[in-house]
Write an enzyme that holds these catalytic residues in place. Structure first.
Site, PDB file in Angstrom:
ATOM      1  N   ASP A 182      -9.611 -20.535  19.665  1.00  0.00           N
ATOM      2  CA  ASP A 182      -9.450 -21.023  21.034  1.00  0.00           C
ATOM      3  C   ASP A 182     -10.753 -20.799  21.809  1.00  0.00           C
ATOM      4  O   ASP A 182     -11.418 -19.769  21.677  1.00  0.00           O
ATOM      5  CB  ASP A 182      -8.291 -20.278  21.710  1.00  0.00           C
ATOM      6  CG  ASP A 182      -7.809 -20.991  22.964  1.00  0.00           C
ATOM      7  OD1 ASP A 182      -6.675 -21.501  22.946  1.00  0.00           O
ATOM      8  OD2 ASP A 182      -8.560 -21.040  23.957  1.00  0.00           O
ATOM      9  N   ASN A 231       3.343 -23.364  24.055  1.00  0.00           N
ATOM     10  CA  ASN A 231       3.602 -23.719  25.441  1.00  0.00           C
ATOM     11  C   ASN A 231       4.087 -25.169  25.472  1.00  0.00           C
ATOM     12  O   ASN A 231       3.559 -26.016  24.758  1.00  0.00           O
ATOM     13  CB  ASN A 231       2.325 -23.566  26.265  1.00  0.00           C
ATOM     14  CG  ASN A 231       1.836 -22.139  26.286  1.00  0.00           C
ATOM     15  OD1 ASN A 231       2.630 -21.206  26.361  1.00  0.00           O
ATOM     16  ND2 ASN A 231       0.533 -21.942  26.190  1.00  0.00           N
ATOM     17  N   GLY A 281       3.431 -24.104  30.678  1.00  0.00           N
ATOM     18  CA  GLY A 281       2.000 -23.808  30.708  1.00  0.00           C
ATOM     19  C   GLY A 281       1.181 -24.581  29.690  1.00  0.00           C
ATOM     20  O   GLY A 281       0.058 -24.189  29.371  1.00  0.00           O
ATOM     21  N   GLN A 282       1.715 -25.713  29.212  1.00  0.00           N
ATOM     22  CA  GLN A 282       0.963 -26.522  28.240  1.00  0.00           C
ATOM     23  C   GLN A 282      -0.145 -27.283  28.965  1.00  0.00           C
ATOM     24  O   GLN A 282       0.110 -27.988  29.943  1.00  0.00           O
ATOM     25  CB  GLN A 282       1.905 -27.512  27.541  1.00  0.00           C
ATOM     26  CG  GLN A 282       1.212 -28.342  26.468  1.00  0.00           C
ATOM     27  CD  GLN A 282       2.181 -29.269  25.734  1.00  0.00           C
ATOM     28  OE1 GLN A 282       3.357 -29.388  26.093  1.00  0.00           O
ATOM     29  NE2 GLN A 282       1.691 -29.919  24.695  1.00  0.00           N
ATOM     30  N   SER A 283      -1.376 -27.122  28.477  1.00  0.00           N
ATOM     31  CA  SER A 283      -2.502 -27.829  29.118  1.00  0.00           C
ATOM     32  C   SER A 283      -3.064 -28.940  28.232  1.00  0.00           C
ATOM     33  O   SER A 283      -3.737 -29.835  28.744  1.00  0.00           O
ATOM     34  CB  SER A 283      -3.606 -26.843  29.494  1.00  0.00           C
ATOM     35  OG  SER A 283      -4.110 -26.192  28.354  1.00  0.00           O
ATOM     36  N   HIS A 333       0.592 -27.920  19.184  1.00  0.00           N
ATOM     37  CA  HIS A 333      -0.212 -26.818  18.669  1.00  0.00           C
ATOM     38  C   HIS A 333       0.497 -25.498  18.907  1.00  0.00           C
ATOM     39  O   HIS A 333       1.310 -25.373  19.832  1.00  0.00           O
ATOM     40  CB  HIS A 333      -1.601 -26.782  19.327  1.00  0.00           C
ATOM     41  CG  HIS A 333      -1.577 -26.635  20.809  1.00  0.00           C
ATOM     42  ND1 HIS A 333      -1.277 -27.673  21.658  1.00  0.00           N
ATOM     43  CD2 HIS A 333      -1.795 -25.568  21.614  1.00  0.00           C
ATOM     44  CE1 HIS A 333      -1.325 -27.255  22.904  1.00  0.00           C
ATOM     45  NE2 HIS A 333      -1.625 -25.971  22.918  1.00  0.00           N
ATOM     46  N   HIS A 375      -0.327 -21.286  19.225  1.00  0.00           N
ATOM     47  CA  HIS A 375      -1.321 -20.228  19.387  1.00  0.00           C
ATOM     48  C   HIS A 375      -0.945 -19.089  18.444  1.00  0.00           C
ATOM     49  O   HIS A 375       0.195 -18.621  18.452  1.00  0.00           O
ATOM     50  CB  HIS A 375      -1.302 -19.675  20.816  1.00  0.00           C
ATOM     51  CG  HIS A 375      -1.608 -20.684  21.879  1.00  0.00           C
ATOM     52  ND1 HIS A 375      -2.798 -20.697  22.573  1.00  0.00           N
ATOM     53  CD2 HIS A 375      -0.882 -21.709  22.391  1.00  0.00           C
ATOM     54  CE1 HIS A 375      -2.783 -21.676  23.464  1.00  0.00           C
ATOM     55  NE2 HIS A 375      -1.621 -22.306  23.375  1.00  0.00           N
TER      56      HIS A 375
HETATM   57  P1  5GP Z   1      -2.055 -24.909  25.928  1.00  0.00           P
HETATM   58  O1  5GP Z   1      -2.462 -24.504  27.322  1.00  0.00           O
HETATM   59  O2  5GP Z   1      -1.840 -26.405  25.849  1.00  0.00           O
HETATM   60  O3  5GP Z   1      -0.900 -24.144  25.361  1.00  0.00           O
HETATM   61  O4  5GP Z   1      -3.266 -24.542  24.982  1.00  0.00           O
HETATM   62  C1  5GP Z   1      -4.440 -25.263  24.945  1.00  0.00           C
HETATM   63  C2  5GP Z   1      -5.516 -24.337  24.507  1.00  0.00           C
HETATM   64  O5  5GP Z   1      -6.618 -25.111  24.094  1.00  0.00           O
HETATM   65  C3  5GP Z   1      -6.042 -23.400  25.600  1.00  0.00           C
HETATM   66  O6  5GP Z   1      -5.820 -22.054  25.221  1.00  0.00           O
HETATM   67  C4  5GP Z   1      -7.519 -23.752  25.708  1.00  0.00           C
HETATM   68  O7  5GP Z   1      -8.339 -22.602  25.883  1.00  0.00           O
HETATM   69  C5  5GP Z   1      -7.797 -24.440  24.392  1.00  0.00           C
HETATM   70  N1  5GP Z   1      -8.839 -25.455  24.442  1.00  0.00           N
HETATM   71  C6  5GP Z   1      -8.937 -26.472  25.344  1.00  0.00           C
HETATM   72  N2  5GP Z   1      -9.996 -27.242  25.062  1.00  0.00           N
HETATM   73  C7  5GP Z   1     -10.571 -26.713  23.950  1.00  0.00           C
HETATM   74  C8  5GP Z   1     -11.723 -27.070  23.165  1.00  0.00           C
HETATM   75  O8  5GP Z   1     -12.427 -28.041  23.439  1.00  0.00           O
HETATM   76  N3  5GP Z   1     -12.020 -26.282  22.098  1.00  0.00           N
HETATM   77  C9  5GP Z   1     -11.252 -25.200  21.761  1.00  0.00           C
HETATM   78  N4  5GP Z   1     -11.618 -24.494  20.690  1.00  0.00           N
HETATM   79  N5  5GP Z   1     -10.159 -24.845  22.468  1.00  0.00           N
HETATM   80  C10 5GP Z   1      -9.827 -25.585  23.547  1.00  0.00           C
END
Ligand code: 5GP
Ligand code: ZN
Length: 113
Positions: A30, A86, A92-94, A99, A101
């Site tokens: 991440d 998430n 909290g999904q961004s 995916h 974690h």
């Molecule tokens: P979410 O918030 O959707 O559960 O997790 C998305 C994750 O992707 C976040 O923890 C964020 O730090 C990671 N992330 C977003 N953009 C990138 C990227 O370009 N490269 C990497 N390695 N991680 C990313």
């Protein structure tokens, strides 16, 4: 999906260091780690979230969790780890691409934030 950051990573358009790659799954660190070990385990196929029917495809989920299990061994997480998915805005999904974690290397707390 052309605009999806994780599709671009899986296709090699955005470079990352992979910790795992196979025909169904990629895994990489991440960008913003929340633990000493913080790896994202990502389906190659674009699935937006756990809410859509494709997300319960046993072939995809089985492949993802097989990789998680293998990484837990290779990353020496024998004392424990956490797997997080998430989902949606309140979850909290961004990044809208399926995916998980994999977090480890420190004591995890509960409840999560
Ligand atoms: P979410 O918030 O959707 O559960 O997790 C998305 C994750 O992707 C976040 O923890 C964020 O730090 C990671 N992330 C977003 N953009 C990138 C990227 O370009 N490269 C990497 N390695 N991680 C990313
Ligand atoms: Zn995608």
């Amino acid at each position: 999906m052309t605009d999806c950051i994780f599709c671009k990573i899986a296709q090699g358009i955005i470079p990352v260091t992979f910790v795992h790659q196979d025909e169904k799954v990629v895994a990489f660190k991440d960008l913003n780690p929340q633990a000493p070990i913080h790896v994202l385990v990502v389906s190659r196929v674009h699935i937006p979230a756990l809410t859509v029917p494709e997300a319960s495809d046993p072939k995809v989920l089985g492949a993802i969790f097989n990789v998680i299990r293998q990484l837990a061994v290779s990353l020496r997480l024998e004392h424990g780890f956490r797997v997080v998915a998430n989902c949606g805005p309140e979850g909290g999904q961004s990044v809208p691409h399926l995916h998980f974690h994999l977090l480890g290397g420190r004591q995890m707390n509960w409840p999560p934030g």
